[in-house]
Design an enzyme around this catalytic site. Sequence first.
Site, short mmCIF file in Angstrom:
data_model
loop_
_atom_site.label_atom_id
_atom_site.label_comp_id
_atom_site.label_asym_id
_atom_site.label_seq_id
_atom_site.Cartn_x
_atom_site.Cartn_y
_atom_site.Cartn_z
N SER A 160 1.35 4.26 11.03
CA SER A 160 0.33 3.22 11.19
C SER A 160 0.79 1.96 10.49
O SER A 160 1.51 2.01 9.49
CB SER A 160 -0.99 3.69 10.58
OG SER A 160 -1.92 2.63 10.51
N TYR A 186 -5.01 6.50 2.55
CA TYR A 186 -4.54 6.54 3.93
C TYR A 186 -3.20 5.82 4.06
O TYR A 186 -2.26 6.32 4.69
CB TYR A 186 -5.58 5.90 4.84
CG TYR A 186 -5.17 5.87 6.30
CD1 TYR A 186 -5.03 7.05 7.02
CD2 TYR A 186 -4.93 4.66 6.95
CE1 TYR A 186 -4.66 7.01 8.36
CE2 TYR A 186 -4.57 4.62 8.29
CZ TYR A 186 -4.44 5.80 8.99
OH TYR A 186 -4.07 5.78 10.32
#
Length: 322
Positions: A160, A186
């Site tokens: 990501s 994350y």
Amino acid sequence: MPSAPSLPFTARSTAAEVIAGVDLTGRHAVVTGGASGIGLVTARTLAEAGADVTLAVRDPRAARRVAGEIRAVSRGGAVRVARLDLADRDSIADFTASWTGPLHILVNNAGIMALPGLVRTPEGWESQFATNHLGHAALTLGLHGALASAESSRVVQVASSAHLMAPVDFADIHFERRPYEPWTAYAQSKTAVVLFTVALAERWSRDGITVNSLHPGGIMTNLQRHLDDDQLTFVGAKDSTGATLDVPPGWKTPEQGAATSVLLAASPLVAGITGRYFEDAALAPLQPDPAPGRAGVAPYAIDPTSADRLFDETVRALGSAA
């Protein structure tokens, strides 16, 4: 290693477009999280090209309907469902032990994002790091033999752009001393995914296995299920009336979001390329000033020394002899 090619695609290219004309008959693929979101589109596109596809999912019952829909459009390849819980080491061990024969394509797609509170696995690992990185690492290492026995196999790691928000904090990976922050957790899990890609590419090239990572873009999927209304507004997923948008401005459809995964899994245009980070169906540039919302790959995410350290930490945590 071949030099990275200039690819004829854009951020709006779809999964079907990037492998148009490719025949995957006889090739076996595993897609984690393959029953929803971009995982579903990835699995369906590979099946449409003729591959045998296994949907590796936490809830096999829910995935069976999806598997039936994929079979209806597949080009004769088998479509299977197998249980895989990336936060459960026994589940991962069962999956890898039950796999027989060669594996040509492994798409590590499943993930969790921005859990609002600190959740630990039975091992004491922070849940996002455990699922997004360690779970997939255990799966990939456990399938090494199957990948090595296939001809020119590929591992695709869905990372990501969030990795631009934080490196891996090797001194406190699992938030044992620092305060837990959902997005930092994350971000470092996705940085770990990119670093592990670099480490595996170096170690497995002799086995004919390529390993690449990617940012799929912003796509409205189940990944956003932990975001509250304020967070959805902040990332641009709600309009001025407060309604959640199916495709917010600047975001992608699932078919567009799966394009880079499918490109790396099956396109002959990237054959032999390994250890690289892609976005928008193209090789991503180096981002010398990492920050949220920017493009490219952070220098700390592809640093060979950090990649080796992450690999060693991973093997130690998993107790693997890789």
